[in-house]
Design a protein around this motif. Structure first.
Motif, PDB file in Angstrom:
ATOM      1  N   ILE A  41       0.830  -1.215   0.000  1.00 38.13           N
ATOM      2  CA  ILE A  41       0.000   0.000   0.000  1.00 38.13           C
ATOM      3  C   ILE A  41       0.862   1.262   0.000  1.00 38.13           C
ATOM      4  O   ILE A  41       0.504   2.272  -0.596  1.00 38.13           O
TER       5      ILE A  41
ATOM      6  N   ASN B  17       1.022   4.221  -2.981  1.00 37.17           N
ATOM      7  CA  ASN B  17       0.676   5.601  -2.641  1.00 37.17           C
ATOM      8  C   ASN B  17       1.923   6.344  -2.181  1.00 37.17           C
ATOM      9  O   ASN B  17       2.367   6.182  -1.050  1.00 37.17           O
ATOM     10  N   SER B  18       2.446   7.193  -3.032  1.00 35.12           N
ATOM     11  CA  SER B  18       3.696   7.886  -2.714  1.00 35.12           C
ATOM     12  C   SER B  18       3.543   8.874  -1.548  1.00 35.12           C
ATOM     13  O   SER B  18       4.534   9.242  -0.941  1.00 35.12           O
ATOM     14  N   ARG B  19       2.329   9.294  -1.233  1.00 31.52           N
ATOM     15  CA  ARG B  19       2.141  10.215  -0.109  1.00 31.52           C
ATOM     16  C   ARG B  19       2.475   9.585   1.235  1.00 31.52           C
ATOM     17  O   ARG B  19       2.753  10.282   2.193  1.00 31.52           O
TER      18      ARG B  19
END
Length: 48
Positions: free
Chosen positions: A40, A44-46
């Motif tokens: 996950i 999602n790079s955030r």
């Protein structure tokens, strides 16, 4: 009353946490390596 009348413990703790964040201490003493390999997180790079 604080034992140190000049510097509050909140200031000391804030400085210590700032140093740990800047020096990327999570890769040495934390779970940063484990966190980085989670699917996950890779999607999602955030979250990095």
């Amino acid at each position: 009353m604080s034992s140190n009348p000049i510097i509050d413990y909140h200031v000391v703790h804030a400085l210590v946490l700032s140093v740990l964040a800047v020096t990327a201490a999570g890769t040495t003493w934390g779970v940063a390596r484990w966190w980085a390999i989670l699917p996950i997180v890779k999607a999602n790079s955030r979250l990095r």
